[in-house]
Write a protein that holds these residues in place. Structure first.
Motif, mmCIF file in Angstrom:
data_model
loop_
_atom_site.group_PDB
_atom_site.id
_atom_site.type_symbol
_atom_site.label_atom_id
_atom_site.label_comp_id
_atom_site.label_asym_id
_atom_site.label_seq_id
_atom_site.Cartn_x
_atom_site.Cartn_y
_atom_site.Cartn_z
ATOM 1 N N LEU A 269 0.830 -1.209 0.000
ATOM 2 C CA LEU A 269 0.000 0.000 0.000
ATOM 3 C C LEU A 269 0.864 1.259 0.000
ATOM 4 O O LEU A 269 0.575 2.236 -0.705
ATOM 5 N N LEU A 272 2.401 1.749 -3.426
ATOM 6 C CA LEU A 272 1.386 2.179 -4.398
ATOM 7 C C LEU A 272 1.026 3.650 -4.200
ATOM 8 O O LEU A 272 0.852 4.399 -5.176
ATOM 9 N N VAL A 279 -5.929 2.830 -4.434
ATOM 10 C CA VAL A 279 -6.399 1.499 -4.022
ATOM 11 C C VAL A 279 -7.820 1.647 -3.485
ATOM 12 O O VAL A 279 -8.067 2.439 -2.580
ATOM 13 N N PRO A 280 -8.782 0.934 -4.062
ATOM 14 C CA PRO A 280 -8.661 -0.140 -5.066
ATOM 15 C C PRO A 280 -8.895 0.312 -6.505
ATOM 16 O O PRO A 280 -8.905 -0.526 -7.399
ATOM 17 N N ALA A 284 -6.110 -3.179 -6.967
ATOM 18 C CA ALA A 284 -6.727 -3.841 -5.814
ATOM 19 C C ALA A 284 -5.644 -4.598 -5.051
ATOM 20 O O ALA A 284 -4.699 -5.123 -5.652
ATOM 21 N N VAL A 285 -5.779 -4.655 -3.729
ATOM 22 C CA VAL A 285 -4.781 -5.323 -2.892
ATOM 23 C C VAL A 285 -5.463 -6.314 -1.959
ATOM 24 O O VAL A 285 -6.446 -5.968 -1.287
ATOM 25 N N SER A 344 -10.137 -2.747 0.235
ATOM 26 C CA SER A 344 -8.961 -2.687 -0.638
ATOM 27 C C SER A 344 -9.102 -3.506 -1.921
ATOM 28 O O SER A 344 -8.293 -3.357 -2.839
ATOM 29 N N ALA A 345 -10.132 -4.361 -1.982
ATOM 30 C CA ALA A 345 -10.323 -5.178 -3.210
ATOM 31 C C ALA A 345 -11.758 -5.698 -3.274
ATOM 32 O O ALA A 345 -12.334 -6.064 -2.258
#
Length: 345
Positions: A269, A272, A279-280, A284-285, A344-345
């Motif tokens: 994160l 990124l 994000v996302p 996406a994480v 986050s996703a």
């Protein structure tokens, strides 16, 4: 002076191996074999290795001294194969050890040993040889560690946390790392992601191997080109940040990443954000573990939950089953993982 290191003779046949048979197979005197098994330092490295190999081949069980009252000590040693700073800083270990303590409460002392580098192993092995233990739990075992522990504590039950990477028959308890990673990839694909990278854990640990295998299965099933999409770390935050940077350099078009731990995901994160990726929205994480940090970061982490406390409880139960001779040799227990979807996703 030790006898020459000739190849092993034919193994003695018999229902119960004796110290004399171990000495004969190893090509040393019974006194030397006894010194090896009691942890004495007055033995050559070559002789020690030959005696330990003979113990393993014969299945020799050393009779250990018992407490004065003749009763079991109830003592259990937990050997964690990681640096102490990581052991005390990673919530996974605390949760697993809490499960062990909860299950074994009132049975006897629990000794926690951390082995962070090879130089500490010989001291740990000597301690295990010298103590009157009812069992050993091995956590975070690298290649070769289960065999080393079993040699050091011949005749004492050993249960491993995590699937052993060695071909050795030893009871173990693991989480479904492969299935958890596959579920994460499937989720990312279902949400429209098509260039999914992964930050894999170390190849010397089964969790790292299996989580990477689950990712690859999902990617292959989707027909995804994985070129440049696999990075590596050590489960720590900084390694996740560095691996994410390298991944972005190689594949700036990636739109999702599966990290092999929540700490690595937190590092990702940060990388990124520094690269200006949202994000996302842009990337996406997904993490792995469902550690407390997964709910503390922003955005909150989608992650694969592994039941750390239940792993500890089941480890202790398997150890008790071994003590009571109710567990079969090499028995493996795999606990389910669960995908937890957050922001986050």
């Amino acid at each position: 002076m030790e006898p020459s290191a000739a190849p092993f003779a034919e193994e003695p046949r018999g229902r119960t191996a004796t110290l004399a048979q171990v000495a004969s197979l190893a090509g040393v005197s019974p006194a030397t074999a006894s010194r090896v098994l009691t942890g004495s330092v007055r033995v050559s490295h070559q002789a020690r290795r030959r005696v330990e190999a003979a113990v393993e081949r014969l299945g020799y069980v050393r009779r250990r001294s018992q407490p004065p009252d003749g009763r079991s000590s109830g003592a259990v040693a937990v050997v964690v194969c990681d640096d102490s700073s990581r052991v005390f800083g990673d919530p996974f270990y605390a949760r697993l050890l809490w499960g062990v303590r909860r299950e074994l409460a009132g049975r006897g002392p629990i000794v926690i040993l951390t082995v962070g580098h090879p130089g500490e192993w010989e001291v740990t092995a000597d301690y295990l040889r010298s103590e009157c233990l009812d069992g050993v739990l091995l956590v975070g075992a690298h290649r070769g560690r289960p065999v080393s522990v079993m040699r050091a504590v011949a005749g004492v039950p050993v249960v491993v946390a995590g699937r052993p990477l060695d071909e050795v028959a030893v009871p173990y308890v693991d989480a479904d790392n492969r299935g958890g990673a596959l579920a994460a990839v499937s989720h990312l694909l279902a949400t429209g992601r098509s260039r999914i990278g992964t930050l894999a854990g170390p190849a010397r640990l089964a969790a790292g191997v299996d989580r990477l295998a689950g990712y690859r299965i999902g990617a292959r099933q989707a027909g995804m080109d994985m070129t440049g999409l696999v990075g590596y770390g050590d489960f720590g935050r900084l390694s996740g940040e560095l691996a994410m940077q390298r991944l972005l350099d190689r594949r700036p078009d990636l739109d999702a990443v599966l990290a092999a731990s929540d700490l690595m995901a937190v590092g990702a994160l940060r990388a990124l954000r520094r690269a200006g990726r949202r994000v996302p929205d842009d990337v996406a994480v997904v993490g792995f573990d469902d550690a407390p940090v997964a709910r503390q970061v922003r955005p909150r982490l989608t992650t694969v939950r592994q039941p750390a406390e239940d792993l500890g409880i089941r480890l202790a139960r398997e150890l008790r089953a071994c003590e009571g001779r109710r567990a079969s040799e090499g028995r493996g227990v795999v606990l389910a993982t669960k995908l937890i979807v957050r922001e986050s996703a």
